[in-house]
Design a protein around this motif. Structure first.
Motif, mmCIF file in Angstrom:
data_model
loop_
_atom_site.group_PDB
_atom_site.id
_atom_site.type_symbol
_atom_site.label_atom_id
_atom_site.label_comp_id
_atom_site.label_asym_id
_atom_site.label_seq_id
_atom_site.Cartn_x
_atom_site.Cartn_y
_atom_site.Cartn_z
ATOM 1 N N ASN A 8 -87.180 16.533 -50.655
ATOM 2 C CA ASN A 8 -87.875 15.874 -51.971
ATOM 3 C C ASN A 8 -87.783 14.440 -52.196
ATOM 4 O OD1 ASN A 8 -89.758 14.676 -53.337
ATOM 5 N ND2 ASN A 8 -89.511 16.101 -55.110
ATOM 6 N N THR A 9 -87.974 12.973 -51.257
ATOM 7 C CA THR A 9 -87.334 11.615 -51.437
ATOM 8 C C THR A 9 -88.540 11.204 -52.525
ATOM 9 O OG1 THR A 9 -87.864 11.059 -49.789
ATOM 10 C CG2 THR A 9 -85.902 11.622 -49.735
ATOM 11 N N ARG A 10 -88.991 11.493 -53.161
ATOM 12 C CA ARG A 10 -90.445 11.416 -54.061
ATOM 13 C C ARG A 10 -89.274 11.015 -55.190
ATOM 14 N NH1 ARG A 10 -96.218 11.069 -53.908
ATOM 15 N NH2 ARG A 10 -96.700 12.570 -52.260
ATOM 16 N N VAL A 11 -88.920 11.872 -55.899
ATOM 17 C CA VAL A 11 -88.542 11.537 -57.439
ATOM 18 C C VAL A 11 -87.024 11.986 -57.001
ATOM 19 C CG1 VAL A 11 -90.525 12.678 -58.326
ATOM 20 C CG2 VAL A 11 -88.196 13.527 -58.090
ATOM 21 N N LEU A 12 -86.364 11.243 -58.701
ATOM 22 C CA LEU A 12 -85.287 11.026 -58.502
ATOM 23 C C LEU A 12 -84.729 12.355 -59.533
ATOM 24 C CD1 LEU A 12 -84.244 7.706 -59.879
ATOM 25 C CD2 LEU A 12 -83.825 8.711 -57.623
ATOM 26 N N VAL A 14 -82.342 13.922 -60.837
ATOM 27 C CA VAL A 14 -81.282 13.645 -61.811
ATOM 28 C C VAL A 14 -81.777 13.034 -63.194
ATOM 29 C CG1 VAL A 14 -78.641 12.927 -62.261
ATOM 30 C CG2 VAL A 14 -79.119 13.967 -60.484
ATOM 31 N N GLY A 43 -80.104 -1.160 -55.849
ATOM 32 C CA GLY A 43 -80.495 0.294 -55.755
ATOM 33 C C GLY A 43 -80.383 0.677 -54.756
ATOM 34 N N LEU A 47 -79.392 4.865 -55.400
ATOM 35 C CA LEU A 47 -80.461 5.893 -55.396
ATOM 36 C C LEU A 47 -81.076 6.302 -54.325
ATOM 37 C CD1 LEU A 47 -83.304 3.229 -57.472
ATOM 38 C CD2 LEU A 47 -81.536 4.567 -58.106
ATOM 39 N N VAL A 48 -80.115 5.820 -53.857
ATOM 40 C CA VAL A 48 -80.630 7.088 -52.120
ATOM 41 C C VAL A 48 -79.544 8.086 -51.881
ATOM 42 C CG1 VAL A 48 -80.543 7.349 -49.493
ATOM 43 C CG2 VAL A 48 -81.877 5.516 -50.228
ATOM 44 N N LYS A 51 -81.077 10.459 -55.067
ATOM 45 C CA LYS A 51 -81.971 11.129 -54.239
ATOM 46 C C LYS A 51 -81.653 12.880 -52.902
ATOM 47 C CE LYS A 51 -86.188 7.181 -54.123
ATOM 48 N NZ LYS A 51 -87.370 7.563 -53.816
ATOM 49 N N VAL A 115 -85.446 -4.833 -47.398
ATOM 50 C CA VAL A 115 -83.962 -4.379 -47.615
ATOM 51 C C VAL A 115 -82.889 -6.236 -47.789
ATOM 52 C CG1 VAL A 115 -81.766 -4.336 -46.661
ATOM 53 C CG2 VAL A 115 -83.609 -2.467 -46.081
ATOM 54 N N LEU B 24 -89.425 6.250 -60.763
ATOM 55 C CA LEU B 24 -89.370 5.174 -60.617
ATOM 56 C C LEU B 24 -90.643 4.218 -60.162
ATOM 57 C CD1 LEU B 24 -88.462 7.693 -57.585
ATOM 58 C CD2 LEU B 24 -87.175 5.681 -58.270
ATOM 59 N N ASN B 27 -94.041 5.843 -58.383
ATOM 60 C CA ASN B 27 -94.688 7.126 -59.092
ATOM 61 C C ASN B 27 -95.390 6.498 -60.562
ATOM 62 O OD1 ASN B 27 -93.878 8.905 -57.023
ATOM 63 N ND2 ASN B 27 -91.998 9.275 -58.049
ATOM 64 N N TYR B 40 -96.371 6.578 -50.939
ATOM 65 C CA TYR B 40 -94.878 7.532 -49.990
ATOM 66 C C TYR B 40 -95.208 8.044 -49.137
ATOM 67 C CZ TYR B 40 -92.447 11.247 -50.715
ATOM 68 O OH TYR B 40 -90.749 12.479 -49.423
#
Lengths: 296, 157
Positions: A8-12, A14, A43, A47-48, A51, A115, B24, B27, B40
């Protein structure tokens, strides 16, 4: 680093507190007083990592909100670049195109548009990837890194800035504030070679070269490599084999072979040590030839 | 980790959203603002499906904290009407349509990026290097980009 979250990389995944300081002092104060606080720039690395489960910060400190850090200015014999300047800013800068031709080339071919637009110079350098195109080029240019911390400013040569993979001399609470690069001078030529699976990919081998030719001989040489060692490195063996010698094909061919003495590549997801050992001297030779051909 | 209210503009209209710090932008756009045009896919910045413009510059919304756009101007596919879209329709550049918003949003930045320069096919391919398409094989998308820039330049004369 063990991959713990692959699906799941849709959300963070943490929970952390977010800070948006307006000044360097504010940022430094937060970074020194809050536990497990990380500076956030573009990020794209940070952020990656969050994730994928590699990092679990308690706080993120946005450095892009700090006023006065996004600039490219004429500093006399150098160009000074603020740490939140983006790589796209570099590509579109007249100063960079005219005075830092090697950096212009790197920024023009940097990854993808998105990027390039998000990557900050400070973030890319401070995250200390051994495969950074920017770091490789700036090492060949003997750039100076400006650091701001609890004791104010200090400057270090970029070669002293890197300690190992993802390790720099930045102490807790310190931020990369600017980079100073000497303007290109008459008699100088530059080369930039990289090899990757596809055009915008992180490279398997990166070479940046700066030469100065006087009376047909190499009076100055800097050869730097990325992706072939725990950090970006200079190939001193090649440099010493060229200094004072004529800029001829045979001298360059012979010197390039010494590249293997200075690199320590590994097998990783992008390439193998064997491939890198085979290809690095070839790219070094091409980069030197490219640089020599530029000297009018 | 608490909640905060962020105020920003989306496609020219001011919005106010209550978020938690680790949300994010992608979302928030999709789930809080109902703007589901931005997609996404990979979530790690390699496919371009989540591309938006922030203060006019390309960004990957899957890697932008919502809190980071407080006070900024966000442009999504829902806010774009340009010649690239027309060309995509004409050239059959849309099949499943999933990558399309990312390409269209990025196309909006093309005139600014290329300026008076005449992009070659290679230039356009490199320009869209960060946008992955599984269906079309890219040919009609590249053709749309070239035609779009030709039209822009001829309308500037």
């Amino acid at each position: 680093m063990k991959l713990t979250n692959y699906t799941n990389t849709r959300v963070l995944p943490v929970e952390f507190d977010y800070y948006a300081p307006k000044t360097l002092d504010e940022a430094v104060k937060i970074l020194t007083s809050v536990d497990n606080a990380y500076p956030l720039a573009g990020g794209l690395d940070l952020l990656v990592f969050i994730k994928l489960g590699f990092l679990r910060p308690r706080a993120l400190v946005n450095v892009k909100s700090i006023q006065g850090l996004r600039y490219i200015s004429d500093d006399g014999d150098s160009v000074k670049i603020g740490s939140t300047t983006t790589v796209l800013d570099l590509e579109r800068s007249e100063l960079v195109r005219r005075h830092l031709p090697l950096l212009y080339r790197v920024s023009r071919d940097f990854s993808s548009m998105q990027v390039r637009s998000m990557t900050t110079v400070g973030g890319n350098l401070a995250s200390a990837s051994p495969a950074s195109d920017l770091a490789t080029a700036l090492l060949a240019l003997d750039a100076r890194i400006g650091i701001y911390g609890p004791s104010g400013y200090r400057e270090v040569p970029i070669d002293s800035f890197y300690l190992g993979p993802r390790k720099t001399v930045l102490a807790r609470g310190e931020l990369l504030a600017y980079v100073k690069v000497r303007k290109s001078a008459a008699g100088e030529g530059f080369g930039y070679q990289r090899i990757a699976r596809i055009y915008e990919d992180i490279a398997k081998v990166i070479v940046a070269a700066r030469v100065r030719i006087e009376d047909g001989k190499f009076s100055e040489v800097a050869i730097s490599l990325g992706s072939v060692a725990p950090r970006v490195i200079r190939s001193r063996s090649v440099e010493q084999a060229l200094l004072g010698r004529p800029a001829s094909q045979s001298v360059i061919d012979e010197a390039s072979r010494l590249t293997v003495n200075d690199i320590s590549p590994i097998d990783d997801m992008r390439s193998t040590a064997e491939y890198r050992r085979d290809v690095a001297p070839v790219l070094v030779r091409r980069a030197i030839l490219e640089a020599v051909s530029e000297v009018v | 980790m608490g909640e905060r209210t962020i105020r920003f503009r989306v496609n020219g209209r001011p919005v106010e959203v209550t978020i938690s710090d680790n949300m994010l932008l992608l979302n928030v756009l999709r789930n809080k603002l109902g703007l589901t045009g931005t997609k996404y896919a990979c979530g790690i910045g390699e496919c371009g499906a989540c591309t938006v413009l922030i203060d006019g510059e390309p960004a990957l919304s899957c890697l932008v904290l919502a809190a980071d756009v407080d006070g900024k101007e966000v442009t999504t596919i829902e806010g774009i009407e340009n010649g690239f879209q027309e060309e995509m329709v004409r050239n059959s550049g849309v099949q499943c349509g999933y990558c399309t918003p990312g390409f269209v949003v990025l196309s909006e930045f093309m005139p600014k990026y290329f300026g008076d320069r005449d992009p070659t096919e290679d230039d356009v391919r490199k320009y869209f290097a960060g946008n992955v398409c599984r269906c079309t094989g890219y040919l009609p998308i590249v053709k749309s980009g070239l035609n779009f820039m030709k039209k822009i330049r001829s309308s500037r004369k």
